[in-house]
Every structure is written in C-alpha cells, then in structure tokens.
Motif scaffolding. Structure first.
Motif, PDB file in Angstrom:
ATOM      1  N   UNK A 189      35.399 -61.842  -4.223  1.00 54.46           N
ATOM      2  CA  UNK A 189      36.510 -62.321  -3.419  1.00 54.46           C
ATOM      3  C   UNK A 189      36.015 -62.568  -1.999  1.00 54.46           C
ATOM      4  N   UNK A 190      36.591 -63.524  -1.347  1.00 57.10           N
ATOM      5  CA  UNK A 190      36.147 -63.910  -0.017  1.00 57.10           C
ATOM      6  C   UNK A 190      36.795 -63.042   1.052  1.00 57.10           C
ATOM      7  N   UNK A 191      36.090 -62.910   2.156  1.00 47.76           N
ATOM      8  CA  UNK A 191      36.673 -62.252   3.315  1.00 47.76           C
ATOM      9  C   UNK A 191      37.712 -63.181   3.913  1.00 47.76           C
ATOM     10  N   UNK A 192      38.788 -62.612   4.480  1.00 44.78           N
ATOM     11  CA  UNK A 192      39.787 -63.492   5.097  1.00 44.78           C
ATOM     12  C   UNK A 192      39.216 -64.169   6.340  1.00 44.78           C
ATOM     13  N   UNK A 193      39.611 -65.392   6.548  1.00 44.47           N
ATOM     14  CA  UNK A 193      39.260 -66.081   7.775  1.00 44.47           C
ATOM     15  C   UNK A 193      40.334 -65.699   8.789  1.00 44.47           C
ATOM     16  N   UNK A 194      40.159 -66.070  10.037  1.00 42.43           N
ATOM     17  CA  UNK A 194      41.197 -65.723  11.014  1.00 42.43           C
ATOM     18  C   UNK A 194      42.568 -66.312  10.684  1.00 42.43           C
ATOM     19  N   UNK A 195      42.597 -67.451  10.005  1.00 38.40           N
ATOM     20  CA  UNK A 195      43.877 -68.116   9.726  1.00 38.40           C
ATOM     21  C   UNK A 195      44.399 -67.900   8.320  1.00 38.40           C
ATOM     22  N   UNK A 196      43.536 -67.572   7.378  1.00 35.81           N
ATOM     23  CA  UNK A 196      43.958 -67.513   5.984  1.00 35.81           C
ATOM     24  C   UNK A 196      43.486 -66.237   5.293  1.00 35.81           C
ATOM     25  N   UNK A 197      44.286 -65.806   4.340  1.00 34.42           N
ATOM     26  CA  UNK A 197      43.946 -64.667   3.485  1.00 34.42           C
ATOM     27  C   UNK A 197      43.794 -65.202   2.067  1.00 34.42           C
ATOM     28  N   UNK A 203      39.053 -65.627 -13.942  1.00 33.50           N
ATOM     29  CA  UNK A 203      38.657 -64.484 -13.115  1.00 33.50           C
ATOM     30  C   UNK A 203      38.060 -63.378 -13.992  1.00 33.50           C
ATOM     31  N   UNK A 204      38.689 -63.101 -15.121  1.00 33.77           N
ATOM     32  CA  UNK A 204      38.198 -62.051 -16.016  1.00 33.77           C
ATOM     33  C   UNK A 204      36.823 -62.399 -16.572  1.00 33.77           C
ATOM     34  N   UNK A 205      36.647 -63.647 -16.966  1.00 27.35           N
ATOM     35  CA  UNK A 205      35.401 -64.089 -17.577  1.00 27.35           C
ATOM     36  C   UNK A 205      34.263 -64.249 -16.565  1.00 27.35           C
ATOM     37  N   UNK A 206      34.570 -64.844 -15.407  1.00 26.15           N
ATOM     38  CA  UNK A 206      33.519 -65.245 -14.468  1.00 26.15           C
ATOM     39  C   UNK A 206      33.445 -64.402 -13.190  1.00 26.15           C
ATOM     40  N   UNK A 207      34.518 -63.687 -12.871  1.00 25.52           N
ATOM     41  CA  UNK A 207      34.530 -62.883 -11.651  1.00 25.52           C
ATOM     42  C   UNK A 207      34.857 -63.675 -10.394  1.00 25.52           C
ATOM     43  N   UNK A 208      35.267 -64.910 -10.557  1.00 27.99           N
ATOM     44  CA  UNK A 208      35.711 -65.748  -9.443  1.00 27.99           C
ATOM     45  C   UNK A 208      36.683 -66.776  -9.994  1.00 27.99           C
ATOM     46  N   UNK A 209      37.299 -67.549  -9.112  1.00 28.80           N
ATOM     47  CA  UNK A 209      38.231 -68.580  -9.539  1.00 28.80           C
ATOM     48  C   UNK A 209      39.084 -69.049  -8.380  1.00 28.80           C
ATOM     49  N   UNK A 210      40.244 -69.572  -8.709  1.00 32.41           N
ATOM     50  CA  UNK A 210      41.179 -70.025  -7.683  1.00 32.41           C
ATOM     51  C   UNK A 210      41.811 -68.814  -7.017  1.00 32.41           C
ATOM     52  N   UNK A 211      42.054 -68.935  -5.717  1.00 33.57           N
ATOM     53  CA  UNK A 211      42.736 -67.901  -4.937  1.00 33.57           C
ATOM     54  C   UNK A 211      44.179 -68.294  -4.664  1.00 33.57           C
ATOM     55  N   UNK A 212      45.008 -67.298  -4.447  1.00 36.01           N
ATOM     56  CA  UNK A 212      46.314 -67.478  -3.816  1.00 36.01           C
ATOM     57  C   UNK A 212      46.054 -67.319  -2.328  1.00 36.01           C
ATOM     58  N   UNK A 216      36.045 -73.264 -10.009  1.00 32.28           N
ATOM     59  CA  UNK A 216      36.170 -72.813 -11.395  1.00 32.28           C
ATOM     60  C   UNK A 216      35.268 -73.658 -12.280  1.00 32.28           C
ATOM     61  N   UNK A 217      34.833 -73.069 -13.371  1.00 33.28           N
ATOM     62  CA  UNK A 217      34.062 -73.807 -14.366  1.00 33.28           C
ATOM     63  C   UNK A 217      34.967 -74.883 -14.963  1.00 33.28           C
ATOM     64  N   UNK A 218      34.425 -76.058 -15.113  1.00 29.44           N
ATOM     65  CA  UNK A 218      35.195 -77.196 -15.598  1.00 29.44           C
ATOM     66  C   UNK A 218      34.249 -78.053 -16.432  1.00 29.44           C
ATOM     67  N   UNK A 219      34.783 -78.885 -17.282  1.00 27.98           N
ATOM     68  CA  UNK A 219      33.928 -79.741 -18.094  1.00 27.98           C
ATOM     69  C   UNK A 219      34.237 -81.204 -17.797  1.00 27.98           C
ATOM     70  N   UNK A 220      33.302 -81.864 -17.128  1.00 27.97           N
ATOM     71  CA  UNK A 220      33.334 -83.320 -16.996  1.00 27.97           C
ATOM     72  C   UNK A 220      31.920 -83.805 -16.751  1.00 27.97           C
ATOM     73  N   UNK A 221      31.730 -85.060 -16.770  1.00 28.10           N
ATOM     74  CA  UNK A 221      30.397 -85.662 -16.730  1.00 28.10           C
ATOM     75  C   UNK A 221      29.593 -85.272 -17.967  1.00 28.10           C
ATOM     76  N   UNK A 222      30.292 -84.882 -19.040  1.00 28.71           N
ATOM     77  CA  UNK A 222      29.635 -84.525 -20.280  1.00 28.71           C
ATOM     78  C   UNK A 222      28.929 -83.185 -20.250  1.00 28.71           C
ATOM     79  N   UNK A 223      29.188 -82.398 -19.228  1.00 25.53           N
ATOM     80  CA  UNK A 223      28.551 -81.082 -19.130  1.00 25.53           C
ATOM     81  C   UNK A 223      29.454 -80.141 -18.337  1.00 25.53           C
ATOM     82  N   UNK A 224      29.209 -78.847 -18.474  1.00 32.32           N
ATOM     83  CA  UNK A 224      29.984 -77.908 -17.666  1.00 32.32           C
ATOM     84  C   UNK A 224      29.531 -77.970 -16.202  1.00 32.32           C
TER      85      UNK A 224
END
Length: 173
Positions: free
Chosen positions: A1-9, A56-65, A82-90
C-alpha cells in the motif's frame, strides 16, 4: 500500500465501498468515454469490487479507494494498477476513475503518479501500460504528464476507432 501524499489518502477497497463504486461507475459523466457505458445495476459494481478485492488477495496490490485527509470517509475516486490482458499478453494496467466533483483538482495525475511510483519502487515492476479512448483528451494529458508515451493502438471496440496504448518503463528496463 502506498504512503499518503499530502493531498490524498490511498487504501485498499473494502465491501463497505460498494455504494460509492456504484455511484461513480454508474454516473454517465464519469463514463462518457467508456464504450460499455455506465453501470446500470449494483450487481455490476459488486462484480467489479469483487475483482478488485480478489486482485489484492492474489497479487498484494491493486486499485485503491482514494480520499482526502480532510474527509477520509468520503471517497473521491478509485485508481491504481492491476494485471490486465491486452496486446495478446498479460500486462500491468494503470486505471483511474474519480467522482465528477473531484475533477479539475489534479487528483487523477497525482494518483496515477503514485501508482507508478508504487509499481516501480515498491513492487519492482518493469513496465506499466495505460489504455485510453482516442477522444478522451483529459485522460491522455494525465498519461503524458506522468511520463507515459504512446506505444500503439488496440482495436478493442468493434465499430469504433482503436484505443490508444501508452507505456512507461523503469529507467533501468
């Protein structure tokens, strides 16, 4: 998880975020450039949130709120990689979606830059992609501001112009 910036959590999404996921992703304005259009029922938001939580469970990262320190309970939007599939590859894909009232404050740029920093410095990833509709000028500007460069096109929407693919690599890649 990322550290909060001064403007965002930044925090991992949770089930209690479901109403906000639906509110943002069902808003016609936030989906103006989404070929699928806005979500039409809460089950779609639930499926998206479930995918985020599973990622998040699988990779330990993902989209944040994302919220502000002044109102940490009010979610401004969601963003991350997030992991995604396009360009014929992950690939690792950068994404963001903010509530209309959060537009125009630089939050998408800040969140996107934070996601890239997290990807490269904390996760050790080598490259991140961004996919954007060719008429979504504001989103294209965000990708360019954070140093992403045009990489190619992806013919992903039948009967429409191809999406633009952007990419950024670590300096040592």
């Amino acid at each position: 998880m990322s550290d909060p910036t001064p403007r965002l959590i930044y925090r991992r999404p949770k089930q209690a975020d479901l109403p906000t996921v639906f509110a943002i992703f069902s808003d016609p304005q936030t989906n103006q450039f989404n070929p699928a259009g806005p979500m039409t029922d809460i089950a779609q938001a639930e499926a998206l949130l479930d995918r985020w939580l599973q990622h998040w469970t699988t990779h330990g990262y993902g989209w944040w709120a994302i919220s502000s320190p002044q109102a940490p309970e009010k979610i401004l939007g969601f963003a991350g990689i997030a992991a995604h599939d396009y360009l014929g590859k992950p690939v690792i894909n950068l994404g963001y979606r903010f509530a209309v009232e959060a537009w125009g404050h630089g939050y998408a740029t800040e969140a996107a830059q934070t996601a890239l920093t997290h990807a490269f410095e904390h996760l050790g990833l080598a490259e991140v992609f961004g996919l954007v509709r060719p008429d979504h000028i504001a989103s294209i500007r965000v990708l360019e501001k954070i140093g992403m460069q045009r990489f190619g096109d992806l013919d992903d929407v039948p009967g429409k112009a191809p999406s633009l693919v952007f990419r950024i690599q670590t300096h040592d890649a």
